[in-house]
Design a protein around this motif. Structure first.
Motif, PDB file in Angstrom:
ATOM      1  N   ILE A 223       3.691 -12.001 -25.002  1.00 45.53           N
ATOM      2  CA  ILE A 223       4.955 -11.277 -24.837  1.00 45.53           C
ATOM      3  C   ILE A 223       5.728 -11.322 -26.149  1.00 45.53           C
ATOM      4  CG2 ILE A 223       7.083 -11.073 -23.509  1.00 45.53           C
ATOM      5  CD1 ILE A 223       5.727 -12.738 -21.314  1.00 45.53           C
ATOM      6  N   TYR A 426       0.381 -13.326 -18.955  1.00 47.88           N
ATOM      7  CA  TYR A 426       1.289 -13.010 -20.048  1.00 47.88           C
ATOM      8  C   TYR A 426       1.897 -14.311 -20.572  1.00 47.88           C
ATOM      9  CZ  TYR A 426       1.101  -7.992 -19.098  1.00 47.88           C
ATOM     10  OH  TYR A 426       0.681  -6.697 -18.951  1.00 47.88           O
ATOM     11  N   ASN A 428       4.434 -16.309 -23.062  1.00 50.70           N
ATOM     12  CA  ASN A 428       5.699 -16.030 -23.741  1.00 50.70           C
ATOM     13  C   ASN A 428       5.679 -16.538 -25.181  1.00 50.70           C
ATOM     14  OD1 ASN A 428       8.323 -15.077 -23.944  1.00 50.70           O
ATOM     15  ND2 ASN A 428       9.205 -17.053 -23.399  1.00 50.70           N
ATOM     16  N   ILE A 463       8.322 -10.705 -17.109  1.00 54.78           N
ATOM     17  CA  ILE A 463       8.056 -10.633 -18.550  1.00 54.78           C
ATOM     18  C   ILE A 463       9.363 -10.630 -19.343  1.00 54.78           C
ATOM     19  CG2 ILE A 463       7.179  -9.125 -20.379  1.00 54.78           C
ATOM     20  CD1 ILE A 463       4.968  -8.274 -18.392  1.00 54.78           C
ATOM     21  N   TRP A 467      11.131 -13.900 -21.609  1.00 59.58           N
ATOM     22  CA  TRP A 467      11.355 -13.670 -23.046  1.00 59.58           C
ATOM     23  C   TRP A 467      12.832 -13.821 -23.387  1.00 59.58           C
ATOM     24  CZ3 TRP A 467      14.083 -10.725 -26.464  1.00 59.58           C
ATOM     25  CH2 TRP A 467      13.641 -10.720 -27.791  1.00 59.58           C
TER      26      TRP A 467
END
Length: 507
Positions: A223, A426, A428, A463, A467
């Motif tokens: 990400i 995903y 980070n 996501i 982040w």
């Protein structure tokens, strides 16, 4: 950014050479230049001696090329090359280039004692992502010599560390202070179990071309800000508070009101139009005084929650569990509410004691709406999926759990992982160790609930949420230090985190 397995990266390298009409030696030179530029940026003030330890393969070839480039920039270098009956072609070419520049190469065997300068910065180029099996004990003495250096930088990957699978704790592995990896992080570099081997991680972009694969081939992703920019929905001028959703945070108990209060504040700072808190009576005055922007509803009990609200039709998202406690009445109320309201539940985010209750009543997991987001800390995750021997097993067990129950699970920590029900992962890129503080997870749960209420899909919310959470923590740490960072600071720096996205979008 896609993450590649070692086999995929090998194909990406070969494809890049073909479509960019270059030689593999030229690609190695590109990698060496990127590494050297990063080195000079870090060490230009001190001008140390660099001891470059090279193997027989292309990782060693990178090291040889870096040595030449450093020499050309007037740095002192000492080059050590592992004796071998055969070297890769590009490694051999870089040996010749060193000879052309009159740079001595010290050949050694793994049994030798290396005479490394005491004050040298060691560059580790013995083995890269092409390592196919764990190093045996015959490498132990050499690796131990390298690990005694005061400063070690790994070229792409610490030698001895397997790129895609668990490396046993007893295996010889270089313990780097910094790892400068090419193009994308390798999976092993993102695992908590390897933090003492990887050190600080930096990614060097080599403009590799991965179009040899269809996008659906990749199931691991990193990400970065560009992805969050694509997800973010800019606000339109003709909107009102109802446009941005109404979220409800259910939690708090005597002595733990702060958890749901942090969640509520984070939800409002994350763009939610309306935020309500449902708490025991003991929290009412606290919340009304500390958080006047929120609406508050209270349970009939004073110190804990004994019932859950049934008028939820007008809500766009609900977050549950922050400071909730595990009183028997609370537990029964939560489970009965899930069973009664399952057909009309809005998107859910479940944290803390909400997860602990579900962990002891796993049959209720099937009542959760698909794409519910779970945000466990390590112990809570263990209660849900069982124990694991190492982090790679944890990933696999978490993937299986998410797929079985059609849930999104966050593995919180450095490089928090968003595990999707379809098996996609995903990782980070934001956050720091200062965020390892009480209440940080409550902030994240409030943010996720707010994003769901605003109409982001569960995947988008997870996501974007992790982040922004990490980005706010990074901005706070720059001003306040990691040591002094508290959960409320993450909320306080959320505006700057959003502004960093907004300003770039406007440009």
């Amino acid at each position: 950014m896609h993450l590649y397995t070692a086999e995929q990266l090998k194909r990406v390298d070969a494809h890049t050479v073909q479509v960019q009409n270059m030689s593999t030696l030229a690609l190695m030179e590109r990698a060496a230049k990127a590494f050297t530029e990063a080195l000079i940026q870090q060490f230009s003030a001190t001008k140390p001696v660099f001891a470059i330890i090279c193997g027989k393969g292309n990782n060693g070839g990178d090291g040889l090329a870096i040595a030449r480039l450093l020499h050309q920039q007037k740095y002192k270098v000492q080059v050590y090359l592992l004796e071998a009956p055969q070297y890769t072609a590009d490694n051999f070419q870089n040996q010749k280039r060193l000879s052309d520049h009159n740079i001595a190469i010290h050949f050694f065997s793994k049994e030798d004692h290396l005479m490394l300068p005491a004050d040298a910065v060691v560059l580790d180029g013995l083995f890269g992502y092409g390592l196919r099996q764990v190093l045996d004990d015959s490498w132990q003495a050499l690796i131990q010599q390298i690990n005694k250096a005061a400063c070690i930088l790994a070229i792409d990957l610490p030698s001895g560390l397997m790129a895609d699978v668990h490396t046993p704790d007893t295996a010889p592995v270089v313990q780097a202070h910094y790892t400068l990896t090419f193009q994308v992080p390798k999976l092993a570099l993102l695992q908590p179990e390897n933090q003492d081997k990887v050190g600080l991680l930096q990614i060097l972009n080599l403009q590799l071309d991965d179009t040899c694969f269809a996008p659906e081939v990749f199931h691991m992703h990193y990400i970065e800000e560009a992805l969050v920019q694509r997800i973010r929905k800019p606000r339109k001028p003709y909107t009102h508070k109802g446009t941005y959703g109404h979220s409800l945070l259910i939690g708090g108990s005597y002595g733990k009101v702060g958890a749901v209060l942090l969640s509520g504040k984070a939800a409002l700072r994350s763009g939610c139009g309306l935020v309500s808190l449902y708490t025991p009576k003991c929290a009412y005055a606290i919340v009304q005084n500390a958080f006047p922007e929120a609406m508050v509803r209270t349970d009939e009990q004073t110190q804990y929650i004994s019932s859950f609200p049934d008028d939820i039709a007008q809500l766009q998202a609900i977050g549950i569990g922050m400071g909730l406690g595990q009183e028997k009445e609370t537990e029964l109320a939560f489970l009965e509410w899930l069973a009664a309201a399952k057909e009309e539940l809005p998107p859910l985010v479940i944290d803390a004691d909400g997860l602990n209750i579900l962990a002891t009543h796993k049959e209720y997991l099937k009542l959760l709406p698909a794409q519910t987001i779970l945000t466990p800390h390590p112990k809570e995750l263990q209660r849900l999926i069982g124990t694991w021997e190492h982090d790679f097993e944890k990933l696999q067990k978490c993937k299986a759990f998410a797929q079985a129950h059609q849930l999104i699970v966050l593995i919180k920590g450095a490089h928090t992982v968003v595990v999707l029900p379809d098996g996609q992962l995903y990782f980070n890129s934001t956050g720091n160790a200062g965020m390892a503080t009480g209440g940080s997870g409550d902030v994240l749960s409030g943010m996720l609930t707010a994003l769901r209420a605003q109409g982001y899909t569960a995947t988008e919310a997870a996501i974007m949420g992790v982040w922004l959470h990490g980005r706010a923590g990074d901005l706070a740490a720059l001003d306040l230090s990691m040591e002094s960072l508290i959960a409320g600071d993450i909320i306080a720096y959320l505006p700057k985190a959003f502004l960093s996205l907004t300003s770039k979008t406007q440009k």
